[in-house]
Design a protein around this motif. Sequence first.
Motif, mmCIF file in Angstrom:
data_model
loop_
_atom_site.group_PDB
_atom_site.id
_atom_site.type_symbol
_atom_site.label_atom_id
_atom_site.label_comp_id
_atom_site.label_asym_id
_atom_site.label_seq_id
_atom_site.Cartn_x
_atom_site.Cartn_y
_atom_site.Cartn_z
ATOM 1 N N GLY A 229 0.825 -1.215 0.000
ATOM 2 C CA GLY A 229 0.000 0.000 0.000
ATOM 3 C C GLY A 229 0.856 1.260 0.000
ATOM 4 N N LYS A 230 0.605 2.167 -0.937
ATOM 5 C CA LYS A 230 1.448 3.353 -1.084
ATOM 6 C C LYS A 230 0.926 4.540 -0.287
ATOM 7 C CE LYS A 230 4.423 1.686 -3.848
ATOM 8 N NZ LYS A 230 5.683 1.317 -3.220
ATOM 9 N N LYS A 281 -4.347 1.334 -0.540
ATOM 10 C CA LYS A 281 -3.803 1.387 -1.883
ATOM 11 C C LYS A 281 -3.851 2.838 -2.376
ATOM 12 C CE LYS A 281 -3.718 -1.919 -4.505
ATOM 13 N NZ LYS A 281 -2.875 -2.979 -5.054
ATOM 14 N N ALA A 282 -2.943 3.181 -3.250
ATOM 15 C CA ALA A 282 -2.883 4.535 -3.799
ATOM 16 C C ALA A 282 -4.079 4.828 -4.706
ATOM 17 C CB ALA A 282 -1.584 4.706 -4.573
#
Lengths: 297, 139
Positions: A229-230, A281-282
């Motif tokens: 996850g970014k 997530k991004a």
Amino acid sequence: MVEVRIHKKLGAGTAEFTLNTDLTIAEGSLLTLYGPSGSGKTSLLRGIAGLLPPDKGYIAFQDRTWFDSEKKINLPPQKRNIGYVFQDYALFPNMTVIENLKFAKSKSAPDNIIADLLDVMDLAALENRKPDTLSGGQKQRVALARALVQQPDVLLLDEPLAALDTDMRLSLQDHILDAHNKLGLTTIMVSHDLGEIMKLSDTTAIMKEGRITQLGPPGELFMEKHISGKFQFTGTVLHLIQQDVIYIISVLIGNNIVKVVAHPSEIEGILPGDKVVVASKAFNPVIYKISGNSASE
Amino acid sequence: MDIRYVNRLTGHIKNLQVEGQITLVTLLLEGDLEMKTIVIDTPESAEYLALNREVNILFKETEVVIGLEKTNGISLANKIDCKVQTLQSGTLLSGVDLECLPGNIRAIVSTEALSDMGIEPGKKVLAMIKLNEVMLSPK
């Protein structure tokens, strides 16, 4: 900034090893030292304090050299302007709380410093008590206050909370953090407690056999490897509220409070005050501009 | 320290399709089930993105969609056959525990939708997760 580049042969026989560190600590940082027993954590603190002279190397705070083996500089502990708190409290048993603090105060320190510290450490009601009438947590608060009376630039804490029960430890952690922030200290603390390390420190040095093997934010060092996850932040849990079959957790990230929905099994063991990683997530967040340069203007 | 993710399956990386900074990862789970995810990483930026590497497959319970039977006309990349084990009913939201071949999955869905669909323990359903909701972590 504290610079520590030292070499010191330690131990004896088969247990012999060399303390060999090259560490730069930013001013205002709270660094924790983590590692197995006998990895050199306490020796490193004692070296910085001037209680254990290195075989060779260099120790400096800001532009003041505390130790330099080449220039034969070795300031005694009382000239290094440090506060040192050990696991055992080392208070004077024949003196009351306030007398212990007064004894440590230098003439140049402002007169109100003792009253201020009694207040910060929540000791005002206990000021006339002798150490043997105090609980472990209260004694350690006095020891911490006594170290701070000297207005140190650098605070060295050698597992100060290890002998305390969980509640006491949590409350003392708040006191340490409070004092560290309010007094603008640079603090180096030995700890074995991961929760404590995550809660208190901005940087952790992991030590093994006299060397620093890893250095970085504790959230990165101790997180289960990496998650893809970014959109990821470290924050402090403010509160958890159950709603239907889920929990809504408020997390303070920087100056912002965010809310995260979680299943009860996801948050087992998470309590207000805990440091957590919030990851997504991004792809999920939306982004929009609230100020800045407009191309049409 | 462990990430206590509610939905955590394991699988092996079967294929990697890289485009710029983005990688479409095809995963092979137990029972020959394929799952797909898209991550903003490449084999160069994340060493765990390697063929045959075992990874944790993580997704949030609130991102699981439940369908009644095989549906083809849906863009959701990840479809898993499951059987309803238990329900925890709340006023607005309910938890659904699903027994599936690659591991158990938990979903949080609206209580109204569950009753409209007649979801009850023992019923066969399809659990669906959007491609971009799946995270990976190296094992």
